[in-house]
Write a protein that holds these residues in place. Structure first.
Motif, PDB file in Angstrom:
ATOM      1  N   GLY A 116       1.119  -1.151  -0.161  1.00 34.38           N
ATOM      2  CA  GLY A 116      -0.078   0.171  -0.003  1.00 34.38           C
ATOM      3  C   GLY A 116       0.774   1.287  -0.399  1.00 34.38           C
ATOM      4  N   HIS A 117       1.998   0.993   1.757  1.00 32.49           N
ATOM      5  CA  HIS A 117       2.876   2.202   1.065  1.00 32.49           C
ATOM      6  C   HIS A 117       3.400   2.317  -0.524  1.00 32.49           C
ATOM      7  CE1 HIS A 117       2.356   2.546   4.999  1.00 32.49           C
ATOM      8  NE2 HIS A 117       3.276   3.940   5.066  1.00 32.49           N
ATOM      9  N   ILE A 118       3.657   2.059  -1.095  1.00 29.20           N
ATOM     10  CA  ILE A 118       4.416   1.830  -2.556  1.00 29.20           C
ATOM     11  C   ILE A 118       3.722   2.585  -3.295  1.00 29.20           C
ATOM     12  CG2 ILE A 118       5.722   0.400  -4.269  1.00 29.20           C
ATOM     13  CD1 ILE A 118       7.042  -1.537  -2.889  1.00 29.20           C
ATOM     14  N   VAL A 125      -0.218   9.927  -2.555  1.00 27.98           N
ATOM     15  CA  VAL A 125      -1.252   9.593  -1.426  1.00 27.98           C
ATOM     16  C   VAL A 125      -0.825   8.791  -0.057  1.00 27.98           C
ATOM     17  CG1 VAL A 125      -3.365   7.894  -0.780  1.00 27.98           C
ATOM     18  CG2 VAL A 125      -3.019   9.014  -3.090  1.00 27.98           C
ATOM     19  N   PRO A 126      -0.635   9.702   0.767  1.00 26.67           N
ATOM     20  CA  PRO A 126      -0.748   9.300   2.184  1.00 26.67           C
ATOM     21  C   PRO A 126      -0.984   8.192   2.250  1.00 26.67           C
ATOM     22  CG  PRO A 126      -1.673  11.324   2.751  1.00 26.67           C
ATOM     23  CD  PRO A 126      -1.834  11.705   0.922  1.00 26.67           C
ATOM     24  N   TYR A 127      -0.434   7.303   2.266  1.00 26.01           N
ATOM     25  CA  TYR A 127      -1.152   5.750   2.875  1.00 26.01           C
ATOM     26  C   TYR A 127      -1.578   5.591   4.110  1.00 26.01           C
ATOM     27  CZ  TYR A 127      -2.249   0.547   3.799  1.00 26.01           C
ATOM     28  OH  TYR A 127      -2.601  -0.453   3.542  1.00 26.01           O
ATOM     29  N   ASN A 128      -1.401   5.753   4.827  1.00 20.22           N
ATOM     30  CA  ASN A 128      -1.974   5.892   6.292  1.00 20.22           C
ATOM     31  C   ASN A 128      -3.037   7.144   6.276  1.00 20.22           C
ATOM     32  OD1 ASN A 128      -1.084   3.342   7.456  1.00 20.22           O
ATOM     33  ND2 ASN A 128       0.976   3.628   7.767  1.00 20.22           N
ATOM     34  N   GLY A 129      -2.560   8.041   6.404  1.00 17.45           N
ATOM     35  CA  GLY A 129      -3.154   8.783   6.587  1.00 17.45           C
ATOM     36  C   GLY A 129      -4.353   8.532   5.757  1.00 17.45           C
ATOM     37  N   VAL A 211       3.416   9.543  10.835  1.00 16.42           N
ATOM     38  CA  VAL A 211       4.374  10.075  10.100  1.00 16.42           C
ATOM     39  C   VAL A 211       5.230   9.014   9.281  1.00 16.42           C
ATOM     40  CG1 VAL A 211       6.750  10.006  10.955  1.00 16.42           C
ATOM     41  CG2 VAL A 211       5.030  10.477  12.365  1.00 16.42           C
ATOM     42  N   ILE A 212       5.134   7.102   9.603  1.00 14.24           N
ATOM     43  CA  ILE A 212       5.692   6.929   8.050  1.00 14.24           C
ATOM     44  C   ILE A 212       5.798   7.252   6.870  1.00 14.24           C
ATOM     45  CG2 ILE A 212       5.610   3.889   7.176  1.00 14.24           C
ATOM     46  CD1 ILE A 212       6.265   3.648  10.325  1.00 14.24           C
ATOM     47  N   SER A 213       3.980   7.325   6.771  1.00 16.57           N
ATOM     48  CA  SER A 213       3.060   8.000   5.461  1.00 16.57           C
ATOM     49  C   SER A 213       3.457   9.231   5.131  1.00 16.57           C
ATOM     50  CB  SER A 213       1.720   7.119   5.599  1.00 16.57           C
ATOM     51  OG  SER A 213       1.345   6.253   5.466  1.00 16.57           O
ATOM     52  N   THR A 214       4.023  10.083   5.564  1.00 11.82           N
ATOM     53  CA  THR A 214       4.381  11.475   5.258  1.00 11.82           C
ATOM     54  C   THR A 214       5.920  11.085   4.653  1.00 11.82           C
ATOM     55  OG1 THR A 214       2.904  12.442   6.535  1.00 11.82           O
ATOM     56  CG2 THR A 214       4.288  13.386   5.961  1.00 11.82           C
ATOM     57  N   ALA A 215       6.446  10.396   5.124  1.00 15.23           N
ATOM     58  CA  ALA A 215       7.782  10.418   4.894  1.00 15.23           C
ATOM     59  C   ALA A 215       7.593   9.470   3.567  1.00 15.23           C
ATOM     60  CB  ALA A 215       8.695   9.333   6.014  1.00 15.23           C
TER      61      ALA A 215
END
Length: 276
Positions: A116-118, A125-129, A211-215
């Protein structure tokens, strides 16, 4: 049987369809979520990660093939065809990331998050957000105060909008490009950002994931800026920028139609307490 009869239209003696009591927006649905789940065949609940990954591989190969074709032909006759096709493929990538966020991609939360992050980061798109706010949408679907997707705007909020926001939201075709603004600021009347871990959208336990998704999003944005210096901003706008805008239009258009009925069968919106 009485309940079932009320849900159906009837045909009179002349063969003309007469509308019955098809839908009462003030009444609870004539079924439960458990009944819907029970009606779905068991094999539909099986999550095959290899099949899911094959869809990812297929779509990524199509994206790369379109990129290769665009750089090879590089004519103004081909570019519009490329933009529409690639923008649609960006939308397909979003849908796969959406399934990762729902957990329907596989049984593994780690695999879902990784893929999803990739996928979502590749289309900014910020995945977790987004995943968390999308979960909020499903938990509050149809509620004016708590839903997230194309919620009808109360008059008291509309009257306080500045002119630029009104133009963005109500002057076609600008509403079809509203998604990036929604990610940064949400909708009028709702506070928070999908990039800020301290946003009201998220609980303290979700901040690390945000934070991970924004990074990841920031890395992708930086990569696009770097490639713009290497290949030139015009080239990157043609290869990535225009397809991104097509993708955003697909996303907003499909989401709007998915959550609003036509003039004849309008979907209801509610206020007040959410019934779970």
């Amino acid at each position: 049987m009485e309940k079932e009869r009320k849900l159906k239209n009837e045909v009179n003696a002349n063969g003309v369809v007469e509308k019955g009591d098809f839908f009462d927006p003030a009444a609870p649905p004539p079924f439960k979520i458990g009944e819907i789940r029970a009606a779905i065949p068991k094999h539909c609940w099986v999550k095959n990660p290899w099949r899911s990954l094959s869809y990812v591989l297929r779509d990524l190969l199509v994206v790369l093939a379109l990129l290769a074709a665009a750089t090879h032909f590089n004519t103004w006759f081909f570019w519009p065809l490329y933009w529409v096709a690639q923008g649609t493929m960006f939308w397909a990538i979003f849908v796969l990331g959406h399934d990762c966020g729902h957990g329907s991609f596989s049984e593994s939360p780690l695999l879902n998050s990784f893929v999803g992050h990739i996928l979502h980061s590749s289309i900014l798109v910020p995945y977790n957000g987004w995943r968390i706010s999308h979960r909020t949408h499903h938990q509050n679907h149809g509620n004016v105060e708590h839903d997230e997707s194309w919620v009808p705007m109360p008059e008291k909020i509309y009257s306080k909008l500045d002119s630029s926001t009104r133009i963005l939201r109500f002057s076609l075709p600008l509403p079809m490009l509203a998604y990036p603004a929604y990610l940064w600021y949400r909708s009028p009347g709702k506070d928070g950002s999908h990039f800020n871990p301290y946003s009201s959208l998220f609980s303290p336990g979700e901040r690390k994931a945000v934070v991970i998704s924004t990074a990841c999003w920031t890395f992708m944005f930086g990569l696009l800026v770097y490639l713009s210096f290497v290949f030139g901003p015009i080239t990157m706008f043609k290869l990535y920028g225009v397809p991104y805008l097509i993708f955003v239009m697909w996303l907003d258009f499909v989401t709007y139609l998915h959550h609003h009925g036509d003039d004849e069968h309008k979907l209801p919106w509610y206020r007040g307490k959410v019934i779970t």
